[in-house]
Scaffold this motif. Structure first.
Motif, PDB file in Angstrom:
ATOM      1  N   CYS A  11     -11.984 -33.025  12.553  1.00  0.00           N
ATOM      2  CA  CYS A  11     -12.724 -34.242  12.201  1.00  0.00           C
ATOM      3  C   CYS A  11     -12.565 -35.334  13.248  1.00  0.00           C
ATOM      4  O   CYS A  11     -13.416 -36.216  13.365  1.00  0.00           O
ATOM      5  N   GLY A  12     -11.475 -35.311  14.015  1.00  0.00           N
ATOM      6  CA  GLY A  12     -11.252 -36.326  15.036  1.00  0.00           C
ATOM      7  C   GLY A  12     -10.747 -37.649  14.490  1.00  0.00           C
ATOM      8  O   GLY A  12     -10.524 -38.599  15.251  1.00  0.00           O
ATOM      9  N   ASP A  13     -10.543 -37.725  13.175  1.00  0.00           N
ATOM     10  CA  ASP A  13     -10.288 -39.038  12.573  1.00  0.00           C
ATOM     11  C   ASP A  13      -9.094 -39.077  11.620  1.00  0.00           C
ATOM     12  O   ASP A  13      -8.615 -40.147  11.260  1.00  0.00           O
ATOM     13  N   CYS A  14      -8.593 -37.921  11.180  1.00  0.00           N
ATOM     14  CA  CYS A  14      -7.500 -37.936  10.200  1.00  0.00           C
ATOM     15  C   CYS A  14      -6.163 -38.221  10.914  1.00  0.00           C
ATOM     16  O   CYS A  14      -6.096 -38.321  12.138  1.00  0.00           O
TER      17      CYS A  14
ATOM     18  N   CYS B  98      -5.374 -35.561  13.587  1.00  0.00           N
ATOM     19  CA  CYS B  98      -6.274 -35.626  14.736  1.00  0.00           C
ATOM     20  C   CYS B  98      -5.934 -36.824  15.621  1.00  0.00           C
ATOM     21  O   CYS B  98      -5.993 -36.746  16.844  1.00  0.00           O
TER      22      CYS B  98
ATOM     23  N   CYS C 136      -5.615 -30.578  11.176  1.00  0.00           N
ATOM     24  CA  CYS C 136      -6.651 -31.472  10.633  1.00  0.00           C
ATOM     25  C   CYS C 136      -6.847 -31.265   9.120  1.00  0.00           C
ATOM     26  O   CYS C 136      -7.026 -30.144   8.648  1.00  0.00           O
ATOM     27  N   THR C 137      -6.828 -32.370   8.363  1.00  0.00           N
ATOM     28  CA  THR C 137      -6.969 -32.265   6.902  1.00  0.00           C
ATOM     29  C   THR C 137      -8.424 -32.050   6.487  1.00  0.00           C
ATOM     30  O   THR C 137      -8.691 -31.709   5.339  1.00  0.00           O
TER      31      THR C 137
HETATM   32 ZN   LIG Z   1      -8.816 -34.332  11.442  1.00  0.00          ZN
END
Ligand SMILES: [Zn+2]
Length: 333
Positions: free
Chosen positions: A86-89, A92, A100-101
């Motif tokens: 996701c690049g955001d959790c 990440c 990554c969740t």
């Molecule tokens: Zn992630």
């Protein structure tokens, strides 16, 4: 080369050329590695759906960029992470993106992979390939070399002179794990049950010891098990010195690790798993190759149309090092 259904063989098929959506790129594939992960993708064990183009450790040139992609341009030499993250959790954002969740699955399982002339992936997955690294080798750097680099970076704190044993050292991941362990100054015992692969390991000259696993003349600060079956896991635990760490890198089916808990206490032993590598580590692995400190070990190269034979070779467990499929080179038109 499309696998029509779970467990099927790849077949030459004509597909429309993909075009990139927002945040995506397409890549003209040059080469793609083939290892045991591929067999898990073929049987459906990695999730995703069929029909599917498999292949995840690839390299090539950016073909087209989608809307909003500003840091890549056509012609760029690239490889990629095969995890759709996701690049955001939390994970990440802290450089451990393989945890990554909101994990979206794998390239070559959840989305079409690189056993095709063109692949479409999220631009976020790309990693630049330095000029000094052959594109034909860059794909295997992104998996077979970056994965053991992650072990050395994140899962172990190996000191120069420590003994590190690699179980299954003749396989694609194993032989690169031997090479990476050497770069941190470890003394390496390459453990391999296959006599032909032991011979190849001896000829390669990277390991300090080449063993068949029946005899352990040393106690190890770390054992990295690339096979991960009940027997090798038990053997790995027995090979640890006090304070040692077992790293489970490979796994076979549902095999289990069973150990007396008292052994963990008396020896202050550590047992850990390791999961692929971050894009940052893929870039580091490419830099090591560019600097001439590690050389990708390619066991065999095949044209794309011979993919069914490649799958059989992978299944047989007889291949030494990593197999590379030359996608750009089409011998059968
Ligand atoms: Zn992630």
């Amino acid at each position: 080369m499309v696998v029509a259904e779970a467990g099927g063989a790849p077949e030459l098929t004509r597909l429309p050329v993909p075009t990139p959506g927002p945040g995506e790129v397409t890549v003209d594939v040059v080469a793609c590695g083939a290892g045991l992960t591929l067999e898990m993708a073929r049987t459906g064990a990695l999730g995703g759906g069929f029909p599917r183009v498999l292949g995840h450790e690839f390299s090539g040139h950016v073909r087209e960029v989608g809307e909003g992609v500003s840091n890549w341009r056509p012609g760029d030499r690239v490889t990629a992470s095969f995890y759709l993250t996701c690049g955001d959790c939390h994970w990440c954002r802290h450089g451990r993106e393989t945890l990554c969740t909101a994990f979206g699955g794998f390239v070559g399982a959840a989305i079409d992979g690189a056993f095709a002339e063109v692949i479409r992936v999220p631009a976020r997955n790309l990693v630049a390939v330095p000029e000094q690294v052959e594109l034909a080798d860059a794909g295997i750097v992104a998996d077979a070399l970056a994965t053991p680099l992650h072990v050395m970076n994140q899962r172990l704190s190996t000191r120069a002179g420590d003994w590190v044993a690699v179980i299954g050292a003749g396989g694609g991941l194993g032989v690169h794990t031997v090479a990476v362990a050497r770069t941190v100054g470890a003394r390496v015992a390459a453990v391999e049950s296959n006599a032909d692969k032991r011979k190849a390991l001896t000829e390669l000259g990277l390991a300090d010891l080449v063993l068949d696993g029946s005899d352990w003349p040393i106690a190890c600060a770390a054992v990295i098990d690339c096979v991960g079956n009940t027997e090798t896991l038990a053997e790995s635990m027995r090979a640890l010195a006090p304070g040692g760490t077992l790293v489970v890198l490979g796994v076979r089916g549902t095999d289990r690790l069973t150990i007396p808990a008292i052994d963990l206490i008396l020896g202050e032993l550590t047992v850990t798993g390791t999961r692929y590598a971050s894009r940052n580590e893929i870039a580091q692995a490419l830099d090591l190759v560019a600097a001439g400190r590690i050389h990708p070990i390619v066991g065999a190269r095949f044209p794309l149309v011979e993919l069914p034979a490649v799958f059989e070779l992978v299944r047989s467990g007889q291949a030494f090092g990593r197999i590379v499929v030359d996608v750009a080179h089409r011998s059968a038109g």
